[in-house]
Scaffold this motif. Structure first.
Motif, short mmCIF file in Angstrom:
data_model
loop_
_atom_site.label_atom_id
_atom_site.label_comp_id
_atom_site.label_asym_id
_atom_site.label_seq_id
_atom_site.Cartn_x
_atom_site.Cartn_y
_atom_site.Cartn_z
N THR A 1 0.82 -1.21 0.00
CA THR A 1 0.00 0.00 0.00
C THR A 1 0.86 1.26 0.00
O THR A 1 0.54 2.24 -0.68
CB THR A 1 -0.94 -0.01 1.23
OG1 THR A 1 -1.63 -1.27 1.24
CG2 THR A 1 -1.97 1.08 1.14
N GLN A 2 1.98 1.22 0.72
CA GLN A 2 2.90 2.38 0.71
C GLN A 2 3.38 2.66 -0.71
O GLN A 2 3.45 3.81 -1.14
CB GLN A 2 4.13 2.09 1.58
CG GLN A 2 3.85 2.02 3.07
CD GLN A 2 5.09 1.60 3.85
OE1 GLN A 2 6.18 1.44 3.30
NE2 GLN A 2 4.91 1.41 5.15
N HIS B 1 0.62 4.24 -2.75
CA HIS B 1 0.44 5.67 -2.42
C HIS B 1 1.53 6.52 -3.05
O HIS B 1 1.28 7.62 -3.53
CB HIS B 1 0.36 5.87 -0.91
CG HIS B 1 -0.90 5.31 -0.33
ND1 HIS B 1 -1.09 5.10 1.01
CD2 HIS B 1 -2.06 4.91 -0.94
CE1 HIS B 1 -2.31 4.58 1.20
NE2 HIS B 1 -2.90 4.46 0.04
N TYR B 2 2.74 5.96 -3.08
CA TYR B 2 3.85 6.67 -3.73
C TYR B 2 3.55 6.86 -5.23
O TYR B 2 3.69 7.96 -5.78
CB TYR B 2 5.15 5.88 -3.53
CG TYR B 2 6.35 6.45 -4.26
CD1 TYR B 2 6.76 7.77 -4.06
CD2 TYR B 2 7.08 5.66 -5.14
CE1 TYR B 2 7.86 8.29 -4.73
CE2 TYR B 2 8.19 6.17 -5.81
CZ TYR B 2 8.58 7.48 -5.61
OH TYR B 2 9.67 7.98 -6.27
N GLN C 1 0.66 6.86 -6.60
CA GLN C 1 -0.48 7.77 -6.74
C GLN C 1 -0.02 9.23 -6.70
O GLN C 1 -0.46 10.06 -7.49
CB GLN C 1 -1.47 7.50 -5.60
CG GLN C 1 -2.80 8.21 -5.79
CD GLN C 1 -3.85 7.69 -4.82
OE1 GLN C 1 -3.54 6.97 -3.86
NE2 GLN C 1 -5.10 8.04 -5.07
N THR C 2 0.91 9.52 -5.79
CA THR C 2 1.47 10.88 -5.69
C THR C 2 2.16 11.26 -7.00
O THR C 2 1.99 12.38 -7.50
CB THR C 2 2.49 10.95 -4.53
OG1 THR C 2 1.86 10.44 -3.37
CG2 THR C 2 2.94 12.37 -4.28
N GLU D 1 -0.48 12.11 -9.50
CA GLU D 1 -1.12 13.40 -9.23
C GLU D 1 -0.22 14.57 -9.61
O GLU D 1 -0.71 15.61 -10.03
CB GLU D 1 -1.54 13.48 -7.76
CG GLU D 1 -2.78 12.63 -7.47
CD GLU D 1 -2.96 12.31 -5.99
OE1 GLU D 1 -2.13 12.76 -5.17
OE2 GLU D 1 -3.93 11.59 -5.67
N TYR E 1 -8.09 0.62 -5.71
CA TYR E 1 -7.01 1.30 -6.45
C TYR E 1 -7.18 1.18 -7.96
O TYR E 1 -6.50 1.86 -8.73
CB TYR E 1 -5.65 0.70 -6.06
CG TYR E 1 -5.27 1.00 -4.63
CD1 TYR E 1 -4.71 2.23 -4.27
CD2 TYR E 1 -5.48 0.05 -3.63
CE1 TYR E 1 -4.37 2.50 -2.96
CE2 TYR E 1 -5.14 0.32 -2.30
CZ TYR E 1 -4.59 1.55 -1.98
OH TYR E 1 -4.26 1.82 -0.68
N GLY F 1 -9.97 4.44 -8.95
CA GLY F 1 -8.56 4.57 -8.57
C GLY F 1 -7.70 4.96 -9.77
O GLY F 1 -8.19 5.55 -10.74
#
Length: 395
Positions: free
Chosen positions: A130-131, A134-135, A137-138, A141, A166, A172
């Motif tokens: 998950t980490q 999220h990385y 995803q950043t 973005e 996700y 996601g």
């Protein structure tokens, strides 16, 4: 023939009449036009080529890169903190990174398209995976990357609900998911079944088929090296082998406790067992699909698979209705599938009567199938990424 004359430039002798001359000129023009097209396509390819970075954060990434892609890694040392490799395939330039030093934010992201290889087998692994998501995803973005695909070592009971939010289809950012085991959500659109492969976490090597692997007689009819769980079909298997004295003809090494770490000795004896027996027994564990199946294929030892569904949420998907092992069955794996180990004695009786020549043919077929299977998975993986990530020419 007259080609000799033509080649010698013998002017007086002309095998072509006018009509054939025109046909020849037309063929020449077609040939040149084709060449132009190929050249244009080539330059066009270079322009539209994808750059994909694969971040290998689960051992299954090594199966993808070294076994399916046939890729290399530098340095060769499996304990290195940082290993990388690259290759061009189709319209795509792939680079692969793995090792403990590959940490979010501490390496350069050199592609707009990323494949994340993650382990989702248990809660601690999921937290780590998950980490990484999220990385990614950043990076999406902040427009550092455009697309993300995930290759997931799924949970053995197919409890993969955590990854669903996700996926792009669920709001996601993950375009594509390649997942192990018979996950019911496989749809061949954005969710694909992926092979478990060999146990790369135990450094199972890429095996090159050799002459002796194909042609040498093997000392054992079959092998089973593994843990025998209480009240499991594995207990039944061992009993059946002992009843008929078949355990004398097979290489059987059963232990009561699972050991994640191989010693050099235990690994060597496992490799020898695969190399020295014509059949490899594959009883179900927590899931029907196991590393043993692919490892046996690597050594030309035919898997005998206990073809029964294990408890959990794995099963048929909207695309396939042959669970368990839908992917292997769909690809025509030349294995022996049985529903019950009581079928084994008859199979081994038949085996005793087989000539070496028949066994050689069977090994050839198995090794060829396995090569083709890996090549097909590679091609499918590349095509799926290209179709999803490249802008479609709607012009």
């Amino acid at each position: 023939g007259f080609t000799d004359h033509v080649a010698l430039g013998n002017e007086e002798w002309n095998p072509w009449d006018a009509e054939e001359k025109n046909e020849l000129a037309a063929a020449q023009q077609r040939y040149e036009a084709n060449l132009k097209m190929i050249k244009y396509a080539r330059s066009h390819l270079e322009q539209t080529s994808l750059r994909v970075q694969i971040w290998g954060k689960a051992a299954i990434g090594l199966y993808l890169w070294q076994h399916i892609f046939g890729g290399h890694l530098e340095p060769g040392d499996v304990t290195a903190q940082w290993r990388e490799g690259s290759q061009k395939a189709g319209k795509t330039y792939f680079s692969f990174l793995t090792g403990p030093s590959v940490v979010p934010g501490y390496f350069s992201v050199e592609a707009e398209h990323v494949v994340l290889v993650l382990n989702g087998r248990e809660p601690a692994k999921i937290a780590y995976a998950t980490q990484w998501l999220h990385y990614a995803q950043t990076l999406m973005e902040t427009r550092k990357i455009q697309h993300v695909a995930v290759v997931l070592l799924g949970n053995e009971q197919c409890n993969n609900a955590w990854i669903q939010p996700y996926l792009k289809r669920n709001g996601g950012f993950v375009n594509l998911l390649f997942v192990t085991y018979d996950y019911a959500f496989v749809n061949e659109e954005d969710i694909f079944q992926w092979p478990l492969g060999v146990a790369t976490y135990r450094n199972f090597p890429v095996v090159e088929p050799s002459w002796s692997m194909l042609h040498d007689p093997r000392s054992y009819l079959c092998n089973f090296l593994g843990t025998v769980y209480k009240n499991s079909s594995r207990e039944t298997l061992i009993e059946i082998l002992k009843q008929d004295g078949l355990d004398k003809l097979c290489w059987i090494a059963a232990r009561e406790q699972w050991q994640p770490q191989e010693t050099n000795e235990s690994f060597k004896s496992y490799q020898d067992a695969l190399l020295q027996s014509d059949l490899t027994l594959c009883p179900v564990g927590i899931n029907t699909e196991c590393y043993r199946i692919y490892e046996a294929c690597s050594y030309g030892s035919l898997p005998i698979i206990e073809d029964v569904m294990t408890p959990g949420d794995c099963g048929n998907s909207s695309m396939y209705h042959s669970a368990p092992l839908q992917l292997l069955k769909t690809m025509g794996a030349p294995f022996i599938f049985i529903k019950n180990w009581k079928e084994l004695p008859a199979i081994l009786e038949k085996e005793k009567k087989m000539s070496l020549q028949e066994k050689i043919q069977r090994r050839k077929k198995l090794l060829e199938w396995y090569q083709n299977f890996k090549a097909w998975m590679r091609q499918k993986f590349i095509n799926t990424l290209e179709n999803s990530f490249l802008p479609s020419d709607k012009g």
